[in-house]
Design an enzyme around this catalytic site. Structure first.
Site, PDB file in Angstrom:
ATOM      1  N   THR A  76       0.825  -1.206   0.000  1.00  0.00           N
ATOM      2  CA  THR A  76       0.000   0.000   0.000  1.00  0.00           C
ATOM      3  C   THR A  76       0.866   1.265   0.000  1.00  0.00           C
ATOM      4  O   THR A  76       1.908   1.299   0.657  1.00  0.00           O
ATOM      5  CB  THR A  76      -0.916  -0.007   1.240  1.00  0.00           C
ATOM      6  N   GLU A 125      -2.587  -7.258   6.698  1.00  0.00           N
ATOM      7  CA  GLU A 125      -1.963  -7.084   8.020  1.00  0.00           C
ATOM      8  C   GLU A 125      -2.286  -8.237   8.962  1.00  0.00           C
ATOM      9  O   GLU A 125      -2.653  -8.050  10.112  1.00  0.00           O
ATOM     10  CB  GLU A 125      -2.340  -5.725   8.636  1.00  0.00           C
TER      11      GLU A 125
END
Lengths: 277, 370
Positions: B143, B351
């Protein structure tokens, strides 16, 4: 320039709970409401910030004091203006029911005499009472020049004068007022190029609307001072000039809606059915 | 924060989502109001707020759009916090002020084509040669790594072997634009289409030895520490997304009339909404508790994993029921809810997958201490 911005909180029209009238019709009840700054006052805070900064260098040029008159909770509304960048707050506590335009204008006059600002910058009116009176009364009481419904401001004579444009029905009126003065602002004062202060480059374009409080601003606002005093301590006359004998809610809307086929049919209905002209 | 999301993001989000477009003007505006560096110290340009405030900010953005919340969450937890926690003074001075203004974004490159949950299996490596690191390998699903304001990548990689089976893992700062470092935008995503996701290639990419983050060999520990904090922001994103989907469903249910009355007054619909609201309150209580533990310096890893697991899976249930309430309209782009329906899915993956969270939790509750 030292600027005093009077700020009022109003009930948030987007909140599901609406204003109610007490059973005897003597008062408006505000239980369960959420509050926000009066939009025109928020525009005044933004205009004050623009007048007192060099936006290109991120420098502050003068002090902005935000004041409000109302219940103790109003401190939160003041805190929002401090988070936007105003420097200091003054909260005059009073029961909402004991306030009307004249009482507020007299209290502001006392605050002005104490704070000695170069400019009082405020919303043209509040969106709850819609009286559109306090700014004009205050200017009269102080004997100061006044400009109302101001849509743009540019400073001249090193900040001693303000060239303002007022939006009126037939067009735009340009005025020059010398400070100290009372200026009330309209919606377009927060358009990108409405305020020129001689420090921020004239080519600078602000974002449309009042600025958002930044997270850093919120942190700083916690440390800024809000002086609190009670209305009688100002020594201003708190006798209301007007009283509200009775409140009632508007009748519920019938909510009927019909579609018409053509402009002619619409004109016919407006003329013969609604008798609009 | 709510005003910002409603006024700046909501009007353009449908077009950004449709065009899979990452909006730099919005990122700049988010920078102006301090959304980057929320928990970073003020002396480096941060806001110096606590994790609870950070999570509430992310929640409010996600209530309007999960993609932008991810840009903020990754920018703070993965881009800024590793430098705050492990960077030396000159690295902090060099990078943090611009990162905290949102002028540039930093990314954290962990996942590889063959190393996802098994982060220790990374192949990307760096050799020290004449006082410079020479980096080779590739990273995936990173990201904030490819846009024109992507300025820095924190790359986790192998810097040597402690033994034949035990790799020495470190993190190295690689500025975007370094020769040999190519960042390519990944397109065709189902989720988070307004966020910037990249595939990174390192081909004999050289950076100074001083670009090492913290100490050599501490990369794995740095990554675990970073993700413990990062999970809170992903939980906040999930919670905000759940809140947004719930509000859309509630409003629709009150407006939509069938059989002569609003469908929100049918028990079948009102109970769905009641369950959504209850789940959101429970998730919020769990997340805020995890934040308070972290903010008070107490162990929070278990609650952080629980909050991430619970909130991301909660959003799955909420969006499923929300689309059900919308019926056929829920399948149309213009009703917004389908975007939430898609965006939820990466939250149980990124994550740390739900499965990894359960491993973390089961270890913390002592399942393996036998």
């Amino acid at each position: 320039m030292k600027i005093l911005v009077p700020l009022k909180r109003v009930c948030d029209p987007d909140n599901a709970n609406k204003v109610k009238v007490s059973g005897d019709g003597k008062a408006v009840t505000s239980e369960g409401l959420e509050w926000k700054p009066n939009p025109f006052d928020e525009y005044a805070v933004e205009a004050a910030l623009r007048l007192n900064e060099n936006a290109a260098k991120n420098e502050k040029l003068g002090e902005i004091v935000v004041c409000s008159i109302g219940v103790a909770d109003v401190a939160q509304t003041i805190r929002q203006a401090l988070a936007m960048g105003a420097d200091r707050g003054i909260l005059v506590t009073a029961d909402d029911g004991a306030l009307e335009s004249t009482v507020v204008a007299r209290a502001l006059k006392a605050l002005v005499e104490k704070e000695k600002p170069d400019l009082v910058l405020m919303g043209k009116q509040t969106v709850d009472g819609d009286s559109n009176a306090v700014g004009q009364m205050l200017a009269e009481m102080l004997g100061w020049p006044m400009a109302t419904f101001v849509a743009s401001i540019s400073t001249s004579d090193g900040g001693k004068s303000l060239n303002v444009k007022r939006e009126v029905d037939m067009g735009v009126v340009t005025l020059k007022v010398t400070t100290p003065a009372v200026v009330t602002v309209d919606l377009r004062i927060v358009s990108p190029e409405a305020v020129k202060n001689g420090a921020t480059p004239d080519s600078h374009k602000y974002n449309e609307g009042p600025r958002y409080a930044s997270l850093k601003g919120i942190m700083q606002a916690k440390k800024k001072k809000i002086d609190q005093l009670e209305l009688p301590a100002l020594g201003s006359d708190a006798t209301p000039a007007t009283t509200y004998p009775r409140f009632e809610l508007p009748p519920a809307r019938s909510g009927s809606c019909t579609f018409v086929e053509s402009v002619d049919a619409l004109v016919d209905k407006l003329k013969n059915q609604a008798k609009a002209f | 924060m709510r005003d910002f999301a409603e006024q700046e993001i909501a009007p353009v989000i449908q077009a950004l989502d449709q065009n899979e477009e990452f909006s730099i003007p919005i990122v700049n505006k988010m920078g102006q109001i301090g959304l980057f560096g929320i928990t970073a110290p003020p002396e480096y340009g941060g806001a110096g707020m606590d994790y609870l405030a950070y999570c509430i900010a992310v929640e409010e953005i996600a209530r309007i759009d999960v993609g932008h919340a991810i840009t903020v969450a990754a920018g703070n937890s993965l881009g800024i916090m590793p430098i705050v926690s492990f960077g030396n003074e000159s690295q902090k001075q060099q990078w943090l002020p611009r990162l905290c203004k949102g002028e540039i974004l930093a990314s954290f490159a962990l996942t590889e084509p063959d190393a996802g949950s098994d982060a220790g299996a990374s192949h990307t490596n760096a050799r020290l040669k004449d006082g410079r690191w020479v980096i080779n390998g590739s990273k995936l699903f990173i990201t904030n790594s490819t846009s024109s304001i992507a300025g820095l990548c924190i790359v986790q990689l192998v810097t040597g072997n402690r033994s034949s089976r035990n790799k020495e893992i470190s993190c190295i700062l690689v500025p975007n634009g370094t020769p040999g470092f190519i960042a390519k935008k990944m397109s065709g995503k189902m989720v988070w289409r307004s966020s910037d996701t990249g595939e990174l290639f390192f081909d004999n990419c050289e950076v100074p030895e001083a670009n090492l983050l913290g100490k050599r060999g501490e990369g794995f520990h740095q990554m675990l520490h970073t993700l413990d904090g990062g999970r809170l922001a992903i939980a906040a994103t999930s919670l905000g997304g759940s809140q947004g989907a719930f509000e859309l469903a509630l409003r629709y249910a009150k407006e939509r009339r069938q059989f002569g009355r609003p469908i929100s007054t049918f028990q079948a619909i009102s109970f769905k909404l009641a369950d959504m609201a209850t789940g959101i309150e429970a998730g919020r209580a769990l997340l805020y508790k995890a934040c308070r533990l972290k903010d008070n310096g107490r162990p929070f890893e278990k609650q952080s994993a629980m909050a991430k697991l619970f909130c991301s899976e909660l959003m799955g249930r909420v969006v499923d029921q929300a689309v059900q309430i919308f019926g056929g309209y829920g399948l149309l782009r213009e009703y917004q809810i389908e975007r939430f329906y898609r965006d939820y899915k990466a939250l149980t993956i990124g994550e740390g997958t739900s499965e990894i969270q359960r491993i973390v939790i089961s270890r913390k509750i002592g399942c393996f201490d036998v």
